[in-house]
Design an enzyme around this catalytic site. Structure first.
Site, PDB file in Angstrom:
ATOM      1  N   GLY A 127      25.199 -77.190 -31.968  1.00 54.69           N
ATOM      2  CA  GLY A 127      25.556 -78.485 -30.965  1.00 54.69           C
ATOM      3  C   GLY A 127      24.560 -79.134 -30.674  1.00 54.69           C
ATOM      4  N   GLY A 134      12.428 -77.894 -20.679  1.00 52.45           N
ATOM      5  CA  GLY A 134      14.225 -78.049 -20.633  1.00 52.45           C
ATOM      6  C   GLY A 134      14.732 -78.344 -19.532  1.00 52.45           C
ATOM      7  N   THR A 189      28.107 -74.023 -23.503  1.00 52.43           N
ATOM      8  CA  THR A 189      26.659 -73.741 -23.999  1.00 52.43           C
ATOM      9  C   THR A 189      26.936 -72.748 -25.141  1.00 52.43           C
ATOM     10  OG1 THR A 189      24.384 -73.307 -23.480  1.00 52.43           O
ATOM     11  CG2 THR A 189      26.133 -71.923 -22.451  1.00 52.43           C
ATOM     12  N   LYS A 230      29.660 -74.568 -28.320  1.00 63.12           N
ATOM     13  CA  LYS A 230      29.716 -76.146 -28.417  1.00 63.12           C
ATOM     14  C   LYS A 230      30.561 -76.803 -29.502  1.00 63.12           C
ATOM     15  CE  LYS A 230      25.461 -76.948 -25.991  1.00 63.12           C
ATOM     16  NZ  LYS A 230      24.339 -77.712 -25.778  1.00 63.12           N
ATOM     17  N   SER A 259      21.421 -68.707 -16.274  1.00 62.89           N
ATOM     18  CA  SER A 259      21.748 -70.092 -16.340  1.00 62.89           C
ATOM     19  C   SER A 259      21.382 -70.873 -14.608  1.00 62.89           C
ATOM     20  CB  SER A 259      22.990 -70.617 -16.585  1.00 62.89           C
ATOM     21  OG  SER A 259      23.239 -71.921 -16.454  1.00 62.89           O
ATOM     22  N   TYR A 260      20.773 -71.608 -14.596  1.00 63.00           N
ATOM     23  CA  TYR A 260      20.565 -72.419 -13.279  1.00 63.00           C
ATOM     24  C   TYR A 260      21.824 -73.350 -13.023  1.00 63.00           C
ATOM     25  CZ  TYR A 260      15.988 -70.354 -13.549  1.00 63.00           C
ATOM     26  OH  TYR A 260      14.612 -69.722 -13.437  1.00 63.00           O
ATOM     27  N   SER A 261      22.568 -73.597 -14.094  1.00 63.95           N
ATOM     28  CA  SER A 261      23.730 -74.733 -13.765  1.00 63.95           C
ATOM     29  C   SER A 261      24.794 -74.363 -12.385  1.00 63.95           C
ATOM     30  CB  SER A 261      24.633 -74.656 -15.003  1.00 63.95           C
ATOM     31  OG  SER A 261      24.041 -75.088 -16.063  1.00 63.95           O
ATOM     32  N   ASN A 319      20.468 -76.130 -35.879  1.00 61.39           N
ATOM     33  CA  ASN A 319      21.422 -76.835 -36.683  1.00 61.39           C
ATOM     34  C   ASN A 319      22.751 -76.622 -35.804  1.00 61.39           C
ATOM     35  OD1 ASN A 319      21.151 -73.806 -37.636  1.00 61.39           O
ATOM     36  ND2 ASN A 319      23.161 -74.274 -38.593  1.00 61.39           N
ATOM     37  N   TYR A 329      15.140 -73.977 -20.885  1.00 59.52           N
ATOM     38  CA  TYR A 329      14.678 -74.252 -19.687  1.00 59.52           C
ATOM     39  C   TYR A 329      14.576 -72.824 -18.763  1.00 59.52           C
ATOM     40  CZ  TYR A 329      19.815 -73.116 -18.724  1.00 59.52           C
ATOM     41  OH  TYR A 329      20.855 -72.640 -18.580  1.00 59.52           O
TER      42      TYR A 329
END
Length: 293
Positions: free
Chosen positions: A133, A253, A66, A70, A18-20, A131, A232
């Site tokens: 979150g 993304g 994530t 979710k 993740s880049y968060s 299908n 992303y």
């Protein structure tokens, strides 16, 4: 005297890609805020409640959530924002002195990149793959902020898609919602907008298949479409490569990631994220990674 930083983090499974953390730590540093964002990998759904109880005790300020948690975290919340309650999925949590408040900023992350194309979407069918979150957030975003003629949900197991459709129909969704299988290429071809709300194509995620949700030889994608991939990493997925090769509009993304992150950041800190700085720094990082790969 040592001043402890407030801790924020990402809850997920195998989300080291993740880049968060880079996004939120860049923003906090730019504004001189005392926050530090990290990753919390949780191996199974049954560990989520105890993890969140521990977060309360430790005073962790908040989380993003994530795949695949979710929906799982919803039952652990003390309060839900209207949008999180509407779709039954949470991607942002605030720990307010031991009270956990769940939000959903994915909706903002979807709406912002699509706003320039609102007239193209108007009175046209749109499609969503997935299908979970993220798909639920996409349904809510498209039905409340745009005016398509209908929303088509493309899923591997039709019964799961039908269950999701029933959930939204119970809320008097203003736009028709239908379920289709992943191999219904004709229905996909006829959509003005296609959104990949699955993790398929994610680099470094062991639980997600590589490749594209739409096979390259299927004839689905064409120049009259908008292709929005929520994945992303990599920035240019196989799906986006297919979109560009056929002349379709391609939305990466990263745009959703920054959009939802900016809203989460504001919820936690009360400050607007310096989006231009974050985007520029992230693009520099991605360029460096591309050169070294």
């Amino acid at each position: 005297m040592y001043s402890a930083k407030k801790i924020l983090g990402l809850i997920g499974r195998n989300v080291g890609y993740s880049y968060s953390p880079y996004i939120h730590n860049t923003a906090a540093e730019k504004l001189g805020l005392g926050y530090y964002y990290t990753i919390f990998n949780i191996s199974s759904h049954d560990l989520v409640p105890s993890a969140l109880e521990g977060a309360k005790a430790l005073g962790i300020a908040g989380f993003n959530v994530t795949i695949p948690y979710k929906k799982t975290v919803v039952a652990c919340m003390d309060k839900l924002s209207p949008e999180a309650e509407a779709i039954g999925a949470v991607n942002t949590i605030v720990n307010d002195n031991g009270t956990l408040i769940g939000y959903n900023t994915d909706i903002a992350g979807i709406v912002i990149p699509l706003e320039p194309y609102a007239s193209m979407i108007d009175a046209q069918p749109v499609g969503i793959f997935g299908n979970g979150g993220a798909a639920m957030a996409a349904i809510e975003a498209l039905s409340t902020c745009f005016t398509p003629s209908g929303i088509r949900l493309f899923v591997r197991q039709r019964e799961k898609g039908s269950e999701l459709c029933r959930q939204f129909k119970d809320k008097n969704l203003p736009i028709p919602l239908s379920t289709h299988t992943l191999d219904d290429h004709t229905a996909q071809h006829n959509c003005r907008l296609l959104i990949n709300a699955t993790p398929i194509g994610t680099k470094g995620l062991d639980t997600a298949p590589a490749g594209s949700i739409i096979p390259s030889g299927s004839g689905v994608v064409h120049s009259g479409q908008i292709i929005f991939d929520m994945v992303y990493n990599p920035v240019e997925t196989q799906l986006l490569q297919l979109a560009k090769a056929t002349g379709a509009i391609a939305i990466p993304g990263i745009e959703m990631l920054i959009g939802q992150a900016s809203r989460s950041f504001e919820i936690w800190t009360g400050k607007a994220m310096p989006v231009t700085t974050v985007r520029n720094k992230l693009q520099e990082l991605l360029l460096t990674e591309k050169r070294s790969s």
